[in-house]
Write a protein that holds these residues in place. Structure first.
Motif, mmCIF file in Angstrom:
data_model
loop_
_atom_site.group_PDB
_atom_site.id
_atom_site.type_symbol
_atom_site.label_atom_id
_atom_site.label_comp_id
_atom_site.label_asym_id
_atom_site.label_seq_id
_atom_site.Cartn_x
_atom_site.Cartn_y
_atom_site.Cartn_z
ATOM 1 N N TYR A 171 7.483 0.389 4.514
ATOM 2 C CA TYR A 171 6.324 -0.375 5.005
ATOM 3 C C TYR A 171 6.808 -1.723 5.545
ATOM 4 O O TYR A 171 7.178 -2.611 4.788
ATOM 5 C CB TYR A 171 5.311 -0.588 3.882
ATOM 6 C CG TYR A 171 3.975 -1.114 4.385
ATOM 7 C CD1 TYR A 171 3.153 -0.329 5.191
ATOM 8 C CD2 TYR A 171 3.548 -2.395 4.061
ATOM 9 C CE1 TYR A 171 1.935 -0.801 5.658
ATOM 10 C CE2 TYR A 171 2.331 -2.878 4.514
ATOM 11 C CZ TYR A 171 1.529 -2.073 5.317
ATOM 12 O OH TYR A 171 0.321 -2.550 5.779
ATOM 13 N N LYS A 172 6.832 -1.861 6.854
ATOM 14 C CA LYS A 172 7.441 -3.037 7.491
ATOM 15 C C LYS A 172 6.418 -4.030 8.026
ATOM 16 O O LYS A 172 6.794 -5.051 8.606
ATOM 17 C CB LYS A 172 8.337 -2.590 8.661
ATOM 18 C CG LYS A 172 9.351 -1.529 8.299
ATOM 19 C CD LYS A 172 10.332 -2.007 7.236
ATOM 20 C CE LYS A 172 11.367 -0.935 6.924
ATOM 21 N NZ LYS A 172 12.270 -1.333 5.841
ATOM 22 N N LYS A 173 5.130 -3.758 7.857
ATOM 23 C CA LYS A 173 4.116 -4.619 8.467
ATOM 24 C C LYS A 173 4.124 -6.011 7.842
ATOM 25 O O LYS A 173 4.369 -6.180 6.651
ATOM 26 C CB LYS A 173 2.735 -3.988 8.345
ATOM 27 C CG LYS A 173 2.580 -2.719 9.184
ATOM 28 C CD LYS A 173 1.146 -2.269 9.248
ATOM 29 C CE LYS A 173 1.029 -0.983 10.075
ATOM 30 N NZ LYS A 173 1.439 -1.164 11.463
ATOM 31 N N GLN A 174 3.849 -6.992 8.692
ATOM 32 C CA GLN A 174 3.771 -8.385 8.267
ATOM 33 C C GLN A 174 2.290 -8.791 8.265
ATOM 34 O O GLN A 174 1.659 -8.881 9.314
ATOM 35 C CB GLN A 174 4.578 -9.287 9.197
ATOM 36 C CG GLN A 174 6.071 -8.943 9.217
ATOM 37 C CD GLN A 174 6.847 -9.797 10.199
ATOM 38 O OE1 GLN A 174 6.282 -10.481 11.039
ATOM 39 N NE2 GLN A 174 8.166 -9.749 10.093
ATOM 40 N N ILE A 175 1.759 -9.031 7.068
ATOM 41 C CA ILE A 175 0.330 -9.334 6.909
ATOM 42 C C ILE A 175 0.130 -10.840 6.999
ATOM 43 O O ILE A 175 0.691 -11.589 6.198
ATOM 44 C CB ILE A 175 -0.206 -8.813 5.561
ATOM 45 C CG1 ILE A 175 0.274 -7.378 5.292
ATOM 46 C CG2 ILE A 175 -1.719 -8.934 5.500
ATOM 47 C CD1 ILE A 175 -0.127 -6.389 6.343
ATOM 48 N N GLN A 203 -5.296 -5.311 -3.493
ATOM 49 C CA GLN A 203 -4.902 -4.121 -2.742
ATOM 50 C C GLN A 203 -5.285 -4.307 -1.277
ATOM 51 O O GLN A 203 -6.347 -4.845 -0.959
ATOM 52 C CB GLN A 203 -5.601 -2.888 -3.300
ATOM 53 C CG GLN A 203 -5.243 -2.556 -4.745
ATOM 54 C CD GLN A 203 -3.806 -2.088 -4.906
ATOM 55 O OE1 GLN A 203 -3.159 -1.682 -3.934
ATOM 56 N NE2 GLN A 203 -3.299 -2.146 -6.128
ATOM 57 N N ILE A 204 -4.406 -3.863 -0.388
ATOM 58 C CA ILE A 204 -4.697 -3.946 1.046
ATOM 59 C C ILE A 204 -4.644 -2.549 1.660
ATOM 60 O O ILE A 204 -4.070 -1.622 1.087
ATOM 61 C CB ILE A 204 -3.699 -4.873 1.779
ATOM 62 C CG1 ILE A 204 -2.272 -4.321 1.681
ATOM 63 C CG2 ILE A 204 -3.789 -6.296 1.237
ATOM 64 C CD1 ILE A 204 -1.276 -5.039 2.567
ATOM 65 N N PHE A 205 -5.260 -2.409 2.851
ATOM 66 C CA PHE A 205 -5.190 -1.151 3.592
ATOM 67 C C PHE A 205 -3.817 -1.032 4.253
ATOM 68 O O PHE A 205 -3.186 -2.032 4.598
ATOM 69 C CB PHE A 205 -6.282 -1.100 4.656
ATOM 70 C CG PHE A 205 -7.678 -1.020 4.097
ATOM 71 C CD1 PHE A 205 -8.154 0.163 3.559
ATOM 72 C CD2 PHE A 205 -8.507 -2.131 4.106
ATOM 73 C CE1 PHE A 205 -9.442 0.245 3.035
ATOM 74 C CE2 PHE A 205 -9.791 -2.070 3.593
ATOM 75 C CZ PHE A 205 -10.269 -0.877 3.052
ATOM 76 N N GLU A 206 -3.382 0.212 4.445
ATOM 77 C CA GLU A 206 -2.084 0.432 5.086
ATOM 78 C C GLU A 206 -2.119 0.018 6.556
ATOM 79 O O GLU A 206 -1.121 -0.437 7.102
ATOM 80 C CB GLU A 206 -1.685 1.904 4.938
ATOM 81 C CG GLU A 206 -0.245 2.176 5.296
ATOM 82 C CD GLU A 206 0.200 3.571 4.911
ATOM 83 O OE1 GLU A 206 1.213 4.045 5.452
ATOM 84 O OE2 GLU A 206 -0.478 4.212 4.060
ATOM 85 N N PRO A 215 0.806 -1.228 0.000
ATOM 86 C CA PRO A 215 0.000 0.000 0.000
ATOM 87 C C PRO A 215 0.836 1.273 0.000
ATOM 88 O O PRO A 215 0.298 2.362 -0.202
ATOM 89 C CB PRO A 215 -0.809 -0.121 1.290
ATOM 90 C CG PRO A 215 0.016 -0.989 2.189
ATOM 91 C CD PRO A 215 0.725 -1.957 1.285
ATOM 92 N N VAL A 216 2.151 1.147 0.194
ATOM 93 C CA VAL A 216 3.016 2.328 0.233
ATOM 94 C C VAL A 216 3.748 2.542 -1.096
ATOM 95 O O VAL A 216 3.661 3.604 -1.706
ATOM 96 C CB VAL A 216 4.032 2.237 1.396
ATOM 97 C CG1 VAL A 216 5.042 3.383 1.325
ATOM 98 C CG2 VAL A 216 3.303 2.259 2.730
#
Length: 560
Positions: A359-363, A513-516, A317-318
């Motif tokens: 963007y470091k998040k782990q989904i 697409q995913i949300f931030e 998302p970034v």
């Protein structure tokens, strides 16, 4: 009425400014012009590639432009003139396949010095033989060149090419480039004397403003992890010269595709240049590299058996790059392993490819995979969906234009075969005692050979047109199969194994697409874009979780 001249192209290729077989570049051009004038040909364009190898047509800009002009019928040429076959190409497969393409568009090859005309019966055979010989000669030259480079390496000399980062090249010798060298020293020092690896080192250099100085063979300003590993492995930095660390090997089952494979056994000698780091420091770096490689292999053993359903389909998302499946190990407070956690992460988050993303998040794979499947199930459960899909399956594909093209070629072929039969009959009925027999037969033979060329060209066009029709029908069939799967998606999906699910997702989905940030209903999913025209209008569906609902818009993508 003045007879129109036959139009031709000329092509010249030189790998150096040196003379070829005793003829300079200008002399070669003069010979081709003289040949054209003698045969009353009109040279409408001259193509020339300077400093280009003949081992492959790739990289020869003018050569490829000439082929494009031939395909476009730009000047209506009948021949391409080259001085010698070796100037046209040294790879037998390339020469023959290129010649076939030219002949498909009614253009033949004349090699002036070799006396070869591909429009003649013996011409193509001679080209096959000579191009094969040229390929053997090229391989011999490669072997001789390689032996020369080995000897140069044994003497501790640089073997050519761009100097490694941190060095400059002057009169064939390596000298330290202090402007670049400091970064190399920092890389070795930090890698050996701290706990950080190549990925961490890439971040360290970026955070401390240490960037690559752009040069001709490297425009990316970042030291990415892959480059750092190559630097650490390169013995040139401790004053050594190596040869054979990587060997170019042909990819099995291909014609001209090669890859570089690292070798365990290679030549390593003291170089004539000054090292940037000590041999001891370099060897310590090799020990750590080996240890980290084994640790990585151990932690991730068996990863290849794990299928990440949405790898590459999920977009960051970034930065918009693909997000790929990965694994981390979760531990309890007492340090014991809790479980393996599979997640999607942005491919640029570690700067391994020289790009930076924050963007470091782990989904969670489990959460996102389930959400995507749930949305598709809700879509196919819509009362109107099955009827819409069935309508698309019953829709006829329009092949009218290609069928008309096929019919036209078939008609031409019937006409050409009829003319051929009449010419053959005329030749057979000639009177050998007629004083004009030889001339008449030569005239009829010439017309017959041209008719064979027309038949061959038209047959090639007919085959291509039929193949195009089959491709259109096959694409429709593929779409129909996916539509049928979608109708019964909720039943089939649960029965599929992981690999089958992955293949279905690749065929079905263009991007996700995913949300931030994770939403109030605990979901990340924002929207899905399908590869096929699934719905006529945007359709909103909600993923419910207790009292919360978030809308997912499913978009269409028309590719058929």
């Amino acid at each position: 009425m003045k007879k129109e001249k036959i139009k031709v192209y000329t092509y010249t290729r030189v790998s150096t400014t040196m003379q070829i077989d005793g003829y300079s570049l200008d002399a070669q051009k003069s010979r081709m012009k003289a040949y054209a004038e003698f045969n009353d040909y009109e040279i409408v364009h001259e193509y020339e590639d300077a400093g280009k190898s003949g081992k492959s047509i790739e990289g020869r800009i003018q050569f490829n432009q000439m082929l494009e002009d031939i395909k476009a019928g730009k000047d209506g040429v009948s021949y391409v003139l080259v001085f010698k076959l070796s100037r046209f190409g040294r790879n037998a497969a390339d020469v023959l396949s290129t010649l076939q393409v030219m002949q498909d568009f009614g253009v033949n090859l004349i090699c002036v010095e070799d006396g070869i005309d591909s429009s003649k019966d013996a011409g193509k055979l001679m080209i096959s033989v000579l191009s094969a010989v040229a390929e053997i000669e090229r391989e011999n030259i490669r072997v001789q060149t390689m032996e020369g480079r080995i000897q140069k390496a044994r003497e501790g000399k640089w073997n050519g090419g761009f100097p490694p980062y941190g060095y400059k090249l002057e009169k064939g010798f390596l000298y330290i480039n202090e402007e670049e060298a400091e970064a190399i020293r920092i890389i070795f020092d930090q890698y050996v004397h701290t706990d950080i690896g190549a990925n961490g080192l890439a971040k360290y250099l970026e955070q401390h403003g240490i960037r690559k100085i752009q040069r001709q063979n490297g425009k990316n300003p970042l030291f990415d992890a892959a480059l750092i590993r190559r630097i650490l492995k390169n013995p040139v930095y401790c004053g050594k010269i190596s040869y054979g660390r990587r060997r170019t090997e042909k990819v099995h089952g291909t014609r001209n595709e090669y890859r570089q494979v690292e070798q365990d056994d290679y030549l390593l000698v003291d170089g004539l240049h000054e090292g940037l780091v000590s041999e001891e420091l370099w060897h310590e770096a090799q020990v750590k590299l080996l240890a980290q490689a084994k640790k990585y292999e151990h932690v991730n053993r068996g990863r290849e058996t794990k299928v990440h359903l949405l790898s590459g389909l999920v977009k960051c998302p970034v930065c918009g790059a693909g997000m790929y499946g990965n694994k981390s190990i979760k531990y309890k407070k007492d340090g014991t392993k809790y479980k393996d956690f599979f997640y999607y992460g942005c491919k640029h988050r570690t700067m391994t490819r020289g790009h930076k993303c924050d963007y470091k998040k782990q989904i969670s794979e489990e959460l996102l995979d389930s959400a995507v499947a749930e949305v598709i199930v809700k879509l196919v459960s819509n009362p109107k969906f099955a009827a819409m899909m069935q309508e698309k399956i019953n829709m006829k594909v329009d092949t009218t234009a290609i069928e008309q093209e096929i019919a036209s070629y078939e008609k031409q072929l019937r006409q050409f075969y009829s003319v051929k039969a009449k010419l053959t009959e005329e030749i057979d009925s000639l009177d050998p005692d007629d004083r004009h027999y030889v001339r008449r037969k030569a005239d009829l033979d010439g017309r017959l050979y041209k008719m064979y060329d027309k038949i061959e060209d038209t047959e090639s066009l007919l085959i291509a047109a039929r193949a195009k029709k089959l491709a259109i029908e096959a694409e429709k069939l593929t779409g129909d199969n996916i539509y049928k799967v979608l109708i019964y998606f909720d039943k089939l999906y649960s029965a599929m194994n992981e690999q089958e699910k992955r293949q279905l997702m690749e065929k079905l989905i263009a991007e996700i697409q995913i949300f931030e940030e994770r939403q109030s209903n605990s979901q990340w999913l924002k929207s899905i874009k399908f590869r096929l025209p699934i719905i006529e209008e945007d359709m909103s569906l909600s993923l419910d979780n207790d009292t919360h609902a978030e809308t997912c818009v499913l978009l269409q993508r028309r590719t058929m």
